[in-house]
Design a protein around this motif. Structure first.
Motif, PDB file in Angstrom:
ATOM      1  N   SER A 332       0.824  -1.210   0.000  1.00 40.50           N
ATOM      2  CA  SER A 332       0.000   0.000   0.000  1.00 40.50           C
ATOM      3  C   SER A 332       0.860   1.262   0.000  1.00 40.50           C
ATOM      4  O   SER A 332       0.544   2.233  -0.691  1.00 40.50           O
ATOM      5  CB  SER A 332      -0.955  -0.008   1.195  1.00 40.50           C
ATOM      6  N   PHE A 333       1.948   1.302   0.742  1.00 45.40           N
ATOM      7  CA  PHE A 333       2.810   2.492   0.672  1.00 45.40           C
ATOM      8  C   PHE A 333       3.778   2.396  -0.509  1.00 45.40           C
ATOM      9  O   PHE A 333       4.144   3.409  -1.101  1.00 45.40           O
ATOM     10  CB  PHE A 333       3.558   2.738   1.993  1.00 45.40           C
ATOM     11  N   PHE A 334       4.205   1.203  -0.875  1.00 44.45           N
ATOM     12  CA  PHE A 334       5.100   1.044  -2.008  1.00 44.45           C
ATOM     13  C   PHE A 334       4.443   1.566  -3.283  1.00 44.45           C
ATOM     14  O   PHE A 334       5.102   2.191  -4.126  1.00 44.45           O
ATOM     15  CB  PHE A 334       5.452  -0.438  -2.158  1.00 44.45           C
ATOM     16  N   ASN A 335       3.139   1.312  -3.417  1.00 47.10           N
ATOM     17  CA  ASN A 335       2.391   1.752  -4.600  1.00 47.10           C
ATOM     18  C   ASN A 335       1.705   3.097  -4.397  1.00 47.10           C
ATOM     19  O   ASN A 335       0.865   3.497  -5.215  1.00 47.10           O
ATOM     20  CB  ASN A 335       1.355   0.693  -4.991  1.00 47.10           C
ATOM     21  N   ASP A 336       2.025   3.792  -3.299  1.00 55.77           N
ATOM     22  CA  ASP A 336       1.533   5.149  -3.022  1.00 55.77           C
ATOM     23  C   ASP A 336       0.025   5.230  -2.874  1.00 55.77           C
ATOM     24  O   ASP A 336      -0.583   6.280  -3.139  1.00 55.77           O
ATOM     25  CB  ASP A 336       1.997   6.120  -4.121  1.00 55.77           C
ATOM     26  N   THR A 337      -0.614   4.150  -2.410  1.00 54.23           N
ATOM     27  CA  THR A 337      -2.041   4.247  -2.078  1.00 54.23           C
ATOM     28  C   THR A 337      -2.237   4.777  -0.659  1.00 54.23           C
ATOM     29  O   THR A 337      -3.341   5.147  -0.277  1.00 54.23           O
ATOM     30  CB  THR A 337      -2.726   2.875  -2.218  1.00 54.23           C
ATOM     31  N   ILE A 338      -1.168   4.790   0.110  1.00 59.40           N
ATOM     32  CA  ILE A 338      -1.164   5.393   1.439  1.00 59.40           C
ATOM     33  C   ILE A 338       0.242   5.948   1.661  1.00 59.40           C
ATOM     34  O   ILE A 338       1.225   5.377   1.184  1.00 59.40           O
ATOM     35  CB  ILE A 338      -1.534   4.353   2.534  1.00 59.40           C
ATOM     36  N   ALA A 339       0.345   7.053   2.334  1.00 60.85           N
ATOM     37  CA  ALA A 339       1.651   7.645   2.596  1.00 60.85           C
ATOM     38  C   ALA A 339       2.459   6.741   3.532  1.00 60.85           C
ATOM     39  O   ALA A 339       1.897   6.095   4.423  1.00 60.85           O
ATOM     40  CB  ALA A 339       1.495   9.032   3.206  1.00 60.85           C
ATOM     41  N   TYR A 340       3.770   6.714   3.328  1.00 61.15           N
ATOM     42  CA  TYR A 340       4.620   5.852   4.159  1.00 61.15           C
ATOM     43  C   TYR A 340       4.446   6.180   5.643  1.00 61.15           C
ATOM     44  O   TYR A 340       4.306   5.273   6.483  1.00 61.15           O
ATOM     45  CB  TYR A 340       6.087   6.013   3.755  1.00 61.15           C
ATOM     46  N   ASP A 341       4.436   7.463   6.005  1.00 61.88           N
ATOM     47  CA  ASP A 341       4.307   7.839   7.413  1.00 61.88           C
ATOM     48  C   ASP A 341       2.973   7.393   7.978  1.00 61.88           C
ATOM     49  O   ASP A 341       2.899   6.962   9.145  1.00 61.88           O
ATOM     50  CB  ASP A 341       4.479   9.353   7.578  1.00 61.88           C
ATOM     51  N   ASP A 342       1.907   7.498   7.195  1.00 63.50           N
ATOM     52  CA  ASP A 342       0.594   7.043   7.660  1.00 63.50           C
ATOM     53  C   ASP A 342       0.585   5.524   7.845  1.00 63.50           C
ATOM     54  O   ASP A 342      -0.026   5.004   8.787  1.00 63.50           O
ATOM     55  CB  ASP A 342      -0.495   7.449   6.670  1.00 63.50           C
ATOM     56  N   TYR A 343       1.271   4.824   6.932  1.00 62.28           N
ATOM     57  CA  TYR A 343       1.348   3.371   7.056  1.00 62.28           C
ATOM     58  C   TYR A 343       2.074   2.991   8.351  1.00 62.28           C
ATOM     59  O   TYR A 343       1.591   2.164   9.131  1.00 62.28           O
ATOM     60  CB  TYR A 343       2.076   2.785   5.851  1.00 62.28           C
ATOM     61  N   MET A 344       3.217   3.626   8.605  1.00 64.67           N
ATOM     62  CA  MET A 344       4.006   3.269   9.780  1.00 64.67           C
ATOM     63  C   MET A 344       3.344   3.734  11.073  1.00 64.67           C
ATOM     64  O   MET A 344       3.630   3.190  12.160  1.00 64.67           O
ATOM     65  CB  MET A 344       5.416   3.856   9.670  1.00 64.67           C
ATOM     66  N   ALA A 345       2.431   4.697  10.977  1.00 66.21           N
ATOM     67  CA  ALA A 345       1.712   5.144  12.174  1.00 66.21           C
ATOM     68  C   ALA A 345       0.844   4.032  12.755  1.00 66.21           C
ATOM     69  O   ALA A 345       0.436   4.102  13.928  1.00 66.21           O
ATOM     70  CB  ALA A 345       0.859   6.366  11.847  1.00 66.21           C
ATOM     71  N   GLN A 346       0.571   3.004  11.965  1.00 68.37           N
ATOM     72  CA  GLN A 346      -0.225   1.881  12.466  1.00 68.37           C
ATOM     73  C   GLN A 346       0.500   1.110  13.577  1.00 68.37           C
ATOM     74  O   GLN A 346      -0.134   0.357  14.321  1.00 68.37           O
ATOM     75  CB  GLN A 346      -0.551   0.913  11.324  1.00 68.37           C
ATOM     76  N   LEU A 347       1.819   1.312  13.667  1.00 66.68           N
ATOM     77  CA  LEU A 347       2.574   0.637  14.717  1.00 66.68           C
ATOM     78  C   LEU A 347       1.981   0.888  16.099  1.00 66.68           C
ATOM     79  O   LEU A 347       1.897  -0.027  16.931  1.00 66.68           O
ATOM     80  CB  LEU A 347       4.031   1.123  14.704  1.00 66.68           C
ATOM     81  N   GLY A 348       1.577   2.120  16.339  1.00 69.41           N
ATOM     82  CA  GLY A 348       1.069   2.462  17.663  1.00 69.41           C
ATOM     83  C   GLY A 348      -0.288   1.886  17.969  1.00 69.41           C
ATOM     84  O   GLY A 348      -0.730   1.931  19.131  1.00 69.41           O
ATOM     85  N   GLU A 349      -0.986   1.358  16.957  1.00 72.15           N
ATOM     86  CA  GLU A 349      -2.345   0.849  17.175  1.00 72.15           C
ATOM     87  C   GLU A 349      -2.438  -0.667  17.055  1.00 72.15           C
ATOM     88  O   GLU A 349      -3.527  -1.230  17.180  1.00 72.15           O
ATOM     89  CB  GLU A 349      -3.303   1.501  16.170  1.00 72.15           C
ATOM     90  N   PHE A 350      -1.302  -1.313  16.798  1.00 71.07           N
ATOM     91  CA  PHE A 350      -1.305  -2.775  16.693  1.00 71.07           C
ATOM     92  C   PHE A 350      -1.141  -3.338  18.102  1.00 71.07           C
ATOM     93  O   PHE A 350      -0.033  -3.405  18.640  1.00 71.07           O
ATOM     94  CB  PHE A 350      -0.161  -3.229  15.784  1.00 71.07           C
ATOM     95  N   GLY A 351      -2.268  -3.743  18.693  1.00 75.74           N
ATOM     96  CA  GLY A 351      -2.258  -4.115  20.107  1.00 75.74           C
ATOM     97  C   GLY A 351      -2.056  -5.582  20.396  1.00 75.74           C
ATOM     98  O   GLY A 351      -1.456  -5.944  21.407  1.00 75.74           O
ATOM     99  N   ALA A 352      -2.593  -6.459  19.539  1.00 76.69           N
ATOM    100  CA  ALA A 352      -2.516  -7.907  19.752  1.00 76.69           C
ATOM    101  C   ALA A 352      -3.000  -8.299  21.139  1.00 76.69           C
ATOM    102  O   ALA A 352      -2.595  -9.332  21.679  1.00 76.69           O
ATOM    103  CB  ALA A 352      -1.091  -8.405  19.528  1.00 76.69           C
TER     104      ALA A 352
END
Length: 729
Positions: A332-352
Motif C-alpha cells: 500500500s505504501f510502495f504503490n503510493d495508495t497510502i503515505a509511508y508515514d501514515d502506514y508506519m503510524a499503524q505501529l502504535g495501534e497494533f495491540g494484539a
C-alpha cells in the motif's frame, strides 16, 4: 581383470570414504537389443560399484554366472567391459546366492569345505574387488561368520565383503536369511564393509525415509554401513517407487546423516528415469540427490523432509500492522495508495491484546493442517519478535513479566504443543531499512528510476551500504533460527536483486550450518528446497516437491471488507488437485490487529477440516496420483502403491471408469462410509490396458454420496503399475 590363480589382497581404495556410494546390480548382461554397454559408467556416470549378478554353485562345484558356466565365451564381452570399469576406478563385486536356492546352503557348515575353494578361485581369477553375500534362504549364523572369516583371511582387508538383507530383517520383521543380522553385526561388524538394504518386494519402501530411518534409529548398525536399495524398473519386482520420489528420500537421508552410506539399484540395464536407452541417468539423479543433501547450497533438488512431503495442508498467517487500517500489506505504501508515514503510524495501534496462540493452533489442527507459517517480517521491515537488529517492531503487549511478550515465541510454543510443524515467513527485502535501497539489479537501465523504496537512482549506488544490509539480513535470519528453531523458513521478496547480489547459495549454506533440519521454500533464486507457486494450481505440477500458497478470501492480511471466502467445495477441489499433483496447500488467513480470527474464516476452516477428517487416508500418507487420461478427475495413491483414490466432484450416475491399471482391483469402496462397490475389468490384452468399471449410482443411492466430493478407494492385488502404451502397431 586379472586371470592369475593366486589369491592376492587388493590395493584399490576401499569403500570410497570420500563420497557416497552409487551401486548398481548387473544381472541382465544382454537382451534383445544386444549386450548392455557399461562404458558410460566409468566415464560420465558417477558410479562407485558394479555388482555382477548372480553367481551360483551347482552340485558338482561348477561356478555358474546366471545360466552359463564360468569360462563360457558368452561372458567374454562382460569381462572385457568390467575390466575397463575397474581400471577407471569402479569397484567390481560378485553377488553370490540370491533367490535361486542351493548356493548359500553349500557354503553353510561342512559343505563349505568342498564348495568354497571353487568360489575362491572364481573370485581370484576374475580379479573381483569384493563379494555380495546375498542370503535368501536359511543359513546359520555360525555358517555366515565362517564364510566371512574365510574370505577376509584369503583376500585381505581391501577386499569388500557386503551382505544384502531385506529391510524388514533389520528391524525384527520378515527375514529371508534365517540368522539375526544385528547379532551378526555385533560379532563381525568390523569385517563387514556395508549392507545393501533391500527396500522392495514388500520388505520395505524407499518412498520416504521412514523404513531406512527405522533401522538407523535402532542404533546397532551405523548409518555409514546402511546402503538404501531400490528397484530400477517396475518390471523388476514388486515395490518399485519412481526415481524422483526416491531421490527426495535420498536427499533427506543425506541431509540428516552426512555419513549416509549411499544407494544401490536392482538392476542396471533399464533403470529409470533413462531406461534401457540411458541407464546412466539413474546414477546421475542419485548422485545429485545425495549432493543436494550434503550441500545445502545445491539448488532445488528435492531436499524436503518427510514431514513436509506428507503434510498436505498448512495455514499461512499474514499478521502485521497493515491489519490496523486493513490495507494491503507493505504494497500500500510502495504503490503510493497510502503515505509511508501514515502506514508506519499503524505501529502504535497494533495491540494484539486478544492474541491467543493456543486458540489459533487448535483451529489449525481442526482444519486438518500439519504445519503453519507466520509472517515475522513483511516487506515493510516491521518485525514481530524482539530483534536485536535495528528494525521497527510492533509494540510489546503489556502482560508479560518484562512488560511485554514475544509473539513469535508464543506462536512457536503453541504450534509445538499441538504437534504442528513451525514455519516462519521472512522477507528478504526491506523497504524501511536505510541501507536496502542502495544498489540496483545488474543490467538495470540507467534511464529507469525504479521505486525509491527498492533501488537508488542511477549513479547513487552505495555498495558499502548494501554490504551493511546483507550483514543485517543474515543476522536477523540467524536470530530466527537460533531463538525459535523453526522447521521451515518461508522466504519472500527475492526479486529486486540478482542471485550474485543476494549471495543466496552462501545464505542457504549458512542456514544449514545454523540448523540442518530447516527446510526453505523456493524464493531464494534457485537455492531453495521446493517450488512455491502462488494463487494458482499448475496445470503440469512441478516434478519435485512443491507447495501452493493461496488466500482463503482475496486478501493475505486482514481486510474487513473482504468477505469473499472461498466456498467449501472450491477449497476441497483446490486441496485435492494440489495433493494429487504431489504438492501441499498453504492456505492464507489474516487475523485482526487484536489477534482474533474472523468467524467466517474459522467456520470455513472447520468445514474443510471435517471433510478432510472423513477422507484422511485418501489425503495422507499418499503420493502423486495416476497420469492424465487414466481417470476423469484427481487421484492419489497410497505410499505402498496398493490403493488408488478417486475424487468425484460430480455425482456419479452409473459408474466410474479407470484406464491403465496394471494390477487387478480386489476391492472398491466409498471411503467415507465403507460401503463396498461392484467392479469389473473389461478388455486388456498383452501390454494393452483395459477398463476398470466401478458401479456407483448417486441418484438411486444418495447415501453413498458426499455433498462436497465423494472419494472411492480401489484396493489392488499388487503394487500399482500403469500401462500407457499399446502393442501390435
Amino acid at each position: 581383470m586379472t586371470h592369475s590363480t593366486t589369491v592376492v589382497a587388493r590395493d584399490h581404495r576401499r569403500s570410497h570414504p570420500d563420497r557416497h556410494r552409487v551401486i548398481a546390480y548387473h544381472q541382465s548382461h544382454r537382451d534383445d537389443e544386444g549386450v548392455v554397454d557399461l562404458s558410460p559408467f566409468g566415464d560420465t556416470a558417477p558410479m562407485t560399484h558394479l555388482i555382477v549378478s548372480a553367481v551360483h554353485i551347482i552340485d558338482d562345484g561348477t561356478i555358474v554366472l546366471n545360466d552359463h558356466a564360468d569360462g563360457d565365451p558368452y561372458h567374454d564381452q562382460l569381462w572385457q567391459q568390467v575390466t575397463g570399469l575397474q581400471q577407471r576406478g569402479v569397484r567390481i563385486l560378485a553377488m553370490v546366492g540370491g533367490w535361486a536356492p542351493g548356493t548359500t546352503e553349500k557354503l553353510d557348515g561342512p559343505p563349505m569345505e568342498r564348495y568354497y575353494p571353487p568360489l575362491r578361485d572364481f573370485l581370484t581369477a576374475h580379479g573381483f574387488d569384493g563379494i555380495d553375500i546375498d542370503v535368501e534362504q536359511d543359513m546359520s549364523l555360525d555358517g555366515v561368520i565362517a564364510l566371512i572369516d574365510r574370505l577376509r583371511t584369503d583376500f585381505g582387508p581391501a577386499f569388500e565383503i557386503i551382505l544384502a538383507p531385506v529391510a524388514s530383517a533389520l528391524w525384527g520383521g520378515a527375514n529371508l536369511s534365517g540368522f539375526d543380522y544385528e547379532e551378526l553385526y555385533r560379532r563381525r561388524g568390523d569385517t563387514i564393509d556395508f549392507l545393501n538394504v533391500q527396500h522392495y518386494s514388500g520388505f520395505g519402501s524407499p518412498a520416504t525415509i521412514a523404513d531406512h530411518q527405522r533401522i538407523i534409529d535402532r542404533g546397532v548398525i551405523p548409518v555409514h554401513k546402511l546402503v538404501l536399495g531400490m528397484l530400477g524398473h517396475p518390471d523388476d519386482a514388486q515395490g518399485f517407487i519412481g526415481p524422483d520420489r526416491v531421490a527426495q528420500t535420498v536427499t533427506e537421508l543425506s541431509r540428516r546423516h552426512p555419513d549416509f552410506a549411499g544407494v544401490d539399484v536392482w538392476e542396471l540395464f533399464r533403470a529409470l528415469p533413462g531406461g534401457r536407452a540411458d541407464p546412466t541417468r539413474w546414477a546421475h539423479l542419485m548422485a545429485d540427490a545425495m549432493a543436494a543433501g550434503a550441500d545445502p547450497s545445491v539448488s532445488m533438488i528435492n531436499k524436503t523432509p518427510a514431514w513436509f512431503d506428507q503434510a498436505k495442508l498448512g495455514i499461512f498467517v499474514h499478521w502485521g500492522i497493515y491489519a490496523v487500517q486493513g490495507v494491503d500489506e507493505s504494497w500500500s505504501f510502495f504503490n503510493d495508495t497510502i503515505a509511508y508515514d501514515d502506514y508506519m503510524a499503524q505501529l502504535g495501534e497494533f495491540g494484539a491484546e486478544r492474541f491467543d496462540a493456543d486458540a489459533w493452533a487448535e483451529e489449525f489442527v481442526r482444519a486438518g493442517a500439519r504445519y503453519a507459517v507466520l509472517t515475522t517480517k513483511h516487506h515493510d521491515g516491521v518485525v514481530l519478535w524482539p530483534s536485536e537488529e535495528a528494525s521497527p517492531r510492533v509494540p510489546p503487549v503489556a502482560d508479560g513479566p518484562d512488560g511485554g511478550r514475544d509473539l513469535v515465541a508464543q506462536w512457536c510454543d503453541a504450534l509445538r504443543e499441538h504437534d504442528l510443524h513451525v514455519g516462519l515467513y521472512y522477507s528478504h527485502l526491506d523497504w524501511t531499512h536505510p541501507d536496502y535501497a542502495s544498489v540496483r539489479p545488474l543490467g538495470m537501465d540507467d534511464a529507469e528510476r525504479g521505486n525509491r523504496f527498492a533501488v537508488p537512482a542511477a549513479g547513487a549506488e552505495d555498495p558499502a551500504a548494501w554490504r551493511r544490509f546483507q550483514t543485517f539480513h543474515r543476522a536477523q535470519i540467524a536470530e530466527l533460527i537460533t531463538s525459535y528453531h523453526p522447521e521451515m523458513l518461508w522466504f519472500d521478496g527475492d526479486w529486486e536483486r540478482d542471485p550474485e547480489q543476494w549471495q543466496m547459495g552462501e545464505l542457504r549454506a549458512a542456514i544449514g550450518e545454523w540448523d540442518a533440519k530447516v527446510v526453505c521454500n523456493g524464493r531464494m533464486l534457485g537455492a531453495g528446497d521446493y517450488a512455491t507457486p502462488e494463487q494458482g494450481v499448475p496445470v503440469v505440477p512441478p516434478s519435485g516437491p512443491w507447495e501452493l500458497c493461496l488466500t482463503l478470501n482475496n486478501s493475505w492480511g486482514w481486510q474487513p471488507d473482504d468477505h469473499a471466502v472461498k466456498p467449501l467445495g472450491r477449497l476441497v477441489r483446490i486441496l485435492v488437485e494440489t495433493v494429487a499433483g504431489g504438492g501441499n496447500l498453504l492456505l492464507g488467513i489474516g487475523p485482526r490487529p487484536d489477534g482474533t480470527l474472523a468467524a467466517e474464516h474459522v467456520d470455513r476452516l472447520r468445514e474443510l477440516g471435517a471433510w478432510v477428517d472423513r477422507h484422511e487416508r485418501a489425503i495422507r500418507p499418499t503420493r502423486r496420483g495416476l497420469p492424465a487420461g487414466c481417470f476423469a478427475g484427481p487421484t492419489t495413491v497410497s505410499l505402498d502403491g496398493l490403493r488408488v483414490y478417486l475424487f468425484c466432484f460430480d455425482i456419479p450416475r452409473t459408474e466410474l471408469v479407470v484406464r491403465g491399471l496394471g494390477p487387478e482391483i480386489i476391492a472398491a469402496r466409498v471411503v467415507a462410509t465403507g460401503q463396498d462397490l461392484p467392479y469389473e475389468r473389461v478388455g486388456g490384452h498383452l501390454d494393452n490396458a483395459g477398463w476398470d468399471f466401478v458401479s456407483i449410482d448417486g441418484a438411486s443411492s444418495p447415501e453413498l454420496i458426499d455433498p462436497v466430493c465423494t472419494v472411492v478407494e480401489l484396493e489392488l492385488g499388487s503394487e500399482l503399475t500403469v500401462r500407457l502404451g499399446h502393442t501390435r502397431d
